[in-house]
Design a protein around this motif. Structure first.
Motif, mmCIF file in Angstrom:
data_model
loop_
_atom_site.group_PDB
_atom_site.id
_atom_site.type_symbol
_atom_site.label_atom_id
_atom_site.label_comp_id
_atom_site.label_asym_id
_atom_site.label_seq_id
_atom_site.Cartn_x
_atom_site.Cartn_y
_atom_site.Cartn_z
ATOM 1 N N GLN A 205 49.166 52.276 11.887
ATOM 2 C CA GLN A 205 49.917 51.497 10.899
ATOM 3 C C GLN A 205 50.036 50.040 11.334
ATOM 4 O O GLN A 205 49.881 49.122 10.521
ATOM 5 N N HIS A 206 50.309 49.847 12.632
ATOM 6 C CA HIS A 206 50.386 48.474 13.138
ATOM 7 C C HIS A 206 49.038 47.771 13.000
ATOM 8 O O HIS A 206 48.975 46.579 12.630
ATOM 9 N N ALA A 207 47.958 48.512 13.278
ATOM 10 C CA ALA A 207 46.622 47.920 13.139
ATOM 11 C C ALA A 207 46.348 47.521 11.693
ATOM 12 O O ALA A 207 45.812 46.443 11.420
ATOM 13 N N LEU A 208 46.728 48.409 10.751
ATOM 14 C CA LEU A 208 46.522 48.088 9.336
ATOM 15 C C LEU A 208 47.355 46.877 8.934
ATOM 16 O O LEU A 208 46.909 46.028 8.142
ATOM 17 N N MET A 223 37.009 33.950 14.193
ATOM 18 C CA MET A 223 38.376 34.293 14.569
ATOM 19 C C MET A 223 38.778 35.635 13.967
ATOM 20 O O MET A 223 39.411 36.466 14.620
ATOM 21 N N LEU A 224 38.394 35.874 12.727
ATOM 22 C CA LEU A 224 38.704 37.144 12.069
ATOM 23 C C LEU A 224 38.067 38.299 12.823
ATOM 24 O O LEU A 224 38.723 39.305 13.119
ATOM 25 N N SER A 225 36.793 38.183 13.166
ATOM 26 C CA SER A 225 36.087 39.262 13.853
ATOM 27 C C SER A 225 36.678 39.522 15.230
ATOM 28 O O SER A 225 36.833 40.668 15.654
ATOM 29 N N SER A 226 37.025 38.461 15.957
ATOM 30 C CA SER A 226 37.618 38.613 17.281
ATOM 31 C C SER A 226 38.955 39.346 17.198
ATOM 32 O O SER A 226 39.242 40.252 17.997
ATOM 33 N N ASN A 227 39.762 38.980 16.227
ATOM 34 C CA ASN A 227 41.052 39.654 16.053
ATOM 35 C C ASN A 227 40.867 41.120 15.656
ATOM 36 O O ASN A 227 41.614 42.000 16.109
ATOM 37 N N LEU A 228 39.870 41.394 14.816
ATOM 38 C CA LEU A 228 39.590 42.778 14.446
ATOM 39 C C LEU A 228 39.179 43.592 15.671
ATOM 40 O O LEU A 228 39.587 44.750 15.832
ATOM 41 N N HIS A 229 38.368 42.984 16.527
ATOM 42 C CA HIS A 229 37.955 43.668 17.754
ATOM 43 C C HIS A 229 39.167 44.021 18.609
ATOM 44 O O HIS A 229 39.288 45.146 19.127
ATOM 45 N N SER A 233 40.379 47.787 19.455
ATOM 46 C CA SER A 233 40.367 48.148 20.876
ATOM 47 C C SER A 233 41.673 48.784 21.317
ATOM 48 O O SER A 233 41.712 49.486 22.335
ATOM 49 N N GLU A 234 42.759 48.533 20.592
ATOM 50 C CA GLU A 234 44.027 49.173 20.923
ATOM 51 C C GLU A 234 44.045 50.656 20.544
ATOM 52 O O GLU A 234 44.918 51.400 20.996
ATOM 53 N N GLU A 239 34.444 48.489 24.234
ATOM 54 C CA GLU A 239 33.943 47.407 25.079
ATOM 55 C C GLU A 239 32.638 46.836 24.554
ATOM 56 O O GLU A 239 32.269 45.709 24.891
ATOM 57 N N ASN A 240 31.923 47.615 23.737
ATOM 58 C CA ASN A 240 30.691 47.146 23.093
ATOM 59 C C ASN A 240 30.911 47.238 21.588
ATOM 60 O O ASN A 240 30.966 48.335 21.025
ATOM 61 N N PHE A 241 31.020 46.088 20.937
ATOM 62 C CA PHE A 241 31.521 46.032 19.557
ATOM 63 C C PHE A 241 30.659 45.059 18.756
ATOM 64 O O PHE A 241 30.291 43.980 19.254
ATOM 65 N N LEU A 242 30.371 45.447 17.517
ATOM 66 C CA LEU A 242 29.519 44.606 16.663
ATOM 67 C C LEU A 242 30.002 44.704 15.224
ATOM 68 O O LEU A 242 30.355 45.790 14.755
#
Length: 645
Positions: A205-208, A223-229, A233-234, A239-242
């Motif tokens: 829920q926090h992620a959403l 910035m959006l993609s980095s924040n999504l990663h 990750s939580e 560690e390998n994300f695309l």
């Protein structure tokens, strides 16, 4: 006798020991083993076993089994409880009674040629049921002997039955404790699972929530993609994300974000649809999970086309970003470490997150499109406002010019009308001057007679009458024109008599009405006084009359224009009617539009009715309605305040 007393003391000690062992032991198998050791001190117990039953499941479990001939069954395995006809153990449990049988008795008890029970047939077999307080069977306790030298006497059987009762009580307490402990453990495990699930749900829920915040904030793609990663990750090891975004206009993928333990940069920044795992996932429209072997098979079979990047994968997940089957891209998480292997729960979570990321991306794209459209619309509105301002200025100028043209036509008509009486006066004056000259010459010659003098006086009288009539007519025209012209060129409020003013306006329109078989009838109270804009009234009457003459009647057509004015509660009711050609409803709907005319190029400017509407709703502060039908003329209904002060 001494031996018997020793045995009774041993039995008593055993029974006390059973109680003590049951209170200090939590494992049933250990408890039964201790009972077996104690039992062996008072009777032959080389072959001994305890079977516990489960009435609800209809199963039996041999928790302890020691035998000289047969192998021990698995103490944890639950076996289906046989019928009493098939097994002596089942007979004891089902009938809840003791049973002692010899080898011969066992051999005689056969069902369909099969032996009674399994295992080696004993020389003597003795079993007692284990019963709870409600006399329900907990299981059976069994002793058996394969040697004729070791048999069980009646005393042994009684002692064994007594021991079975004590074992039953102890087992019942231990099973109750065991059930309680299992229930506590199960409840604890369930609570732990619920806590873990709740924490996981809170994390999701926090992620959403964070994803929704990202979609609402104005951040760039990186910035959006980095924040999504960081958000994903939580929840799972990533560690390998695309992130690969799909561009339908070019049928290509772009990679705005790439993090990998083996590669510092993505192998490609942009590639065509049909290449790599991104295309494979988006083509299937469902999340995919692969281990090292299945991923290697995909590479070998070329199911993904040409692989991009490293193929040395330990575990791999990919989820499409779809909104109503519209593709937005793919999220891929992979592992090179055999210790990190993703499961179906991880895949389900990634797919769930990908769907919400797709919604966020769709919302961001929609917001950008809305902002761009808004900017374009604002630019267009600015251009339209400028054009509208220019159009309004041009329209105002044309309306002003139309008013001046109307005034000019009024001047031309009045000038033409004044020219006739003034011409007559000039002719009369010239004739009078000539007659005066002839009379003087006749008087100087002495030829003046009474008749010639009387004739001269008649000429003077007739000339003066002609001059007086025509000068008065010209003066009335000038006076009417002066007042109307001043009012039309002025925006001042003044007090005026409505009836008298209408007469002056119509007098100024006589040059236009002259020669036309159209009569104007005015029905207005003589004492009606208005405190308003007379110029607006003059312009309205002028335009209405001229419109009727131009559009309502042909040149030779006779007709009547009727103007009715009355007061009603401080409101002026001004009705204008003509019995001319009229118009249909489609034309009537465009009557007040600027530059609309049915006589383009024939004297119609298209501004007459438009000016009437603007004057009534503007300076006069009223309203105007019009009714018409082909062949029934026009009926204007004007309503405006008596006073504008």
């Amino acid at each position: 006798m001494e031996s018997r007393l020793d045995r009774l003391e041993a039995v008593q000690a055993m029974l006390l020991g059973i109680g003590q062992i049951s209170t200090g032991c939590t494992d049933i198998t250990e408890f039964v083993a201790a009972v077996h050791r104690a039992l062996g001190r008072i009777m032959y117990a080389a072959n001994f076993y305890v079977a516990l039953s489960d009435r609800d499941e209809g199963t039996v479990r041999f928790v302890y089994y020691v035998d000289e001939r047969d192998a021990a069954p698995d103490p944890t395995e639950k076996l289906r409880l046989a019928s009493p006809e098939q097994s002596p153990t089942a007979w004891v449990i089902m009938n809840r009674r003791n049973m002692v049988m010899t080898k011969d008795e066992s051999a005689r008890h056969q069902v369909d040629g099969h032996a009674w029970g399994r295992g080696t047939r004993a020389e003597q077999w003795m079993g007692c049921p284990l019963l709870d307080h409600q006399h329900q069977a907990l299981g059976a306790i069994v002793l058996q002997s394969y040697s004729p030298a070791h048999t069980y006497s009646d005393e042994d059987q009684a002692l064994f039955s007594l021991i079975a009762n004590h074992v039953s009580n102890a087992l019942q307490g231990m099973q109750s404790m065991d059930r309680l402990e299992r229930a506590v453990q199960e409840r604890t495990a369930l609570l732990a699972h619920e806590v873990a699930e709740r924490r996981r749900a809170e994390a999701v829920q926090h992620a959403l929530y964070e994803i929704a915040n990202l979609s609402a904030s104005a951040v760039d793609a990186e910035m959006l993609s980095s924040n999504l990663h960081n958000i994903i990750s939580e929840l799972i090891v990533a560690e390998n994300f695309l992130i690969a975004l799909y561009h339908p206009e070019t049928n290509e993928f772009s990679i705005p974000y790439f993090v990998d333990q083996k590669h510092a940069e993505a192998p490609v920044k942009r590639f065509a649809y049909g290449v790599g795992m991104s295309s494979y996932v988006l083509d299937s429209k469902q999340a995919c999970l692969h281990d090292a072997d299945s991923y290697a098979r995909l590479v070998a079979e070329r199911s993904m086309g040409e692989p991009l990047g490293s193929v040395d994968i330990a575990s791999w997940m990919g989820a499409p970003m779809l909104v109503h089957d519209q593709p937005y891209g793919v999220i891929i998480v992979q592992s090179y470490d055999p210790a990190i292997v993703y499961n179906e729960a991880d895949l389900e979570l990634l797919a769930f997150m990908a769907s919400h990321v797709a919604v966020a991306i769709a919302r961001m794209q929609a917001d950008r499109a809305v902002r761009a459209a808004k900017e374009r619309l604002e630019q267009q509105n600015s251009a339209l406002n400028a054009a509208l301002t220019a159009l309004q200025d041009a329209q105002s100028e044309l309306v002003r010019q139309e008013k001046l043209a109307s005034l000019g036509r009024l001047v031309a008509g009045v000038a033409h009308e004044i020219n006739t009486p003034l011409g007559i006066c000039v002719t009369a004056t010239s004739h009078l001057v000539q007659e005066l000259k002839l009379t003087r010459e006749e008087l100087a010659a002495g030829e003046m007679t009474e008749d010639s003098l009387a004739q001269f006086f008649d000429i003077i009288d007739q000339s003066l009458k002609i001059m007086t009539t025509n000068t008065q007519r010209a003066a009335a025209l000038v006076r009417s024109f002066k007042q109307v012209a001043v009012d039309q060129s002025s925006d001042d409020i003044r007090s005026f008599n409505m009836k008298a003013y209408l007469d002056e306006v119509l007098l100024s329109l006589q040059p236009r009405l002259k020669g036309r078989p159209v009569k104007v009838v005015v029905d207005c109270p003589d004492d009606m006084v208005l405190e308003s804009f007379p110029g607006a009234v003059s312009q309205i009457v002028t335009n209405l009359v001229m419109n009727s003459l131009v559009h309502g009647y042909t040149r030779e057509q006779a007709g009547e224009i009727r103007i009715e004015v009355r007061l009603d509660g401080g409101q002026v009711w001004f009705d204008y009617r003509d019995d001319g050609a009229g118009m249909d409803q489609e034309t009537l709907g465009k009557l007040f539009d600027p530059f609309f005319t049915t006589r383009r190029g024939q004297g119609g400017s298209g501004l007459g009715a438009h000016i009437v509407y603007n004057l009534v709703t503007g300076p006069l502060g009223g309203s105007v309605k019009v009714n018409s039908a082909p062949g029934e003329g026009l009926h204007y209904r004007l309503r405006f305040p008596q006073s504008r002060k």
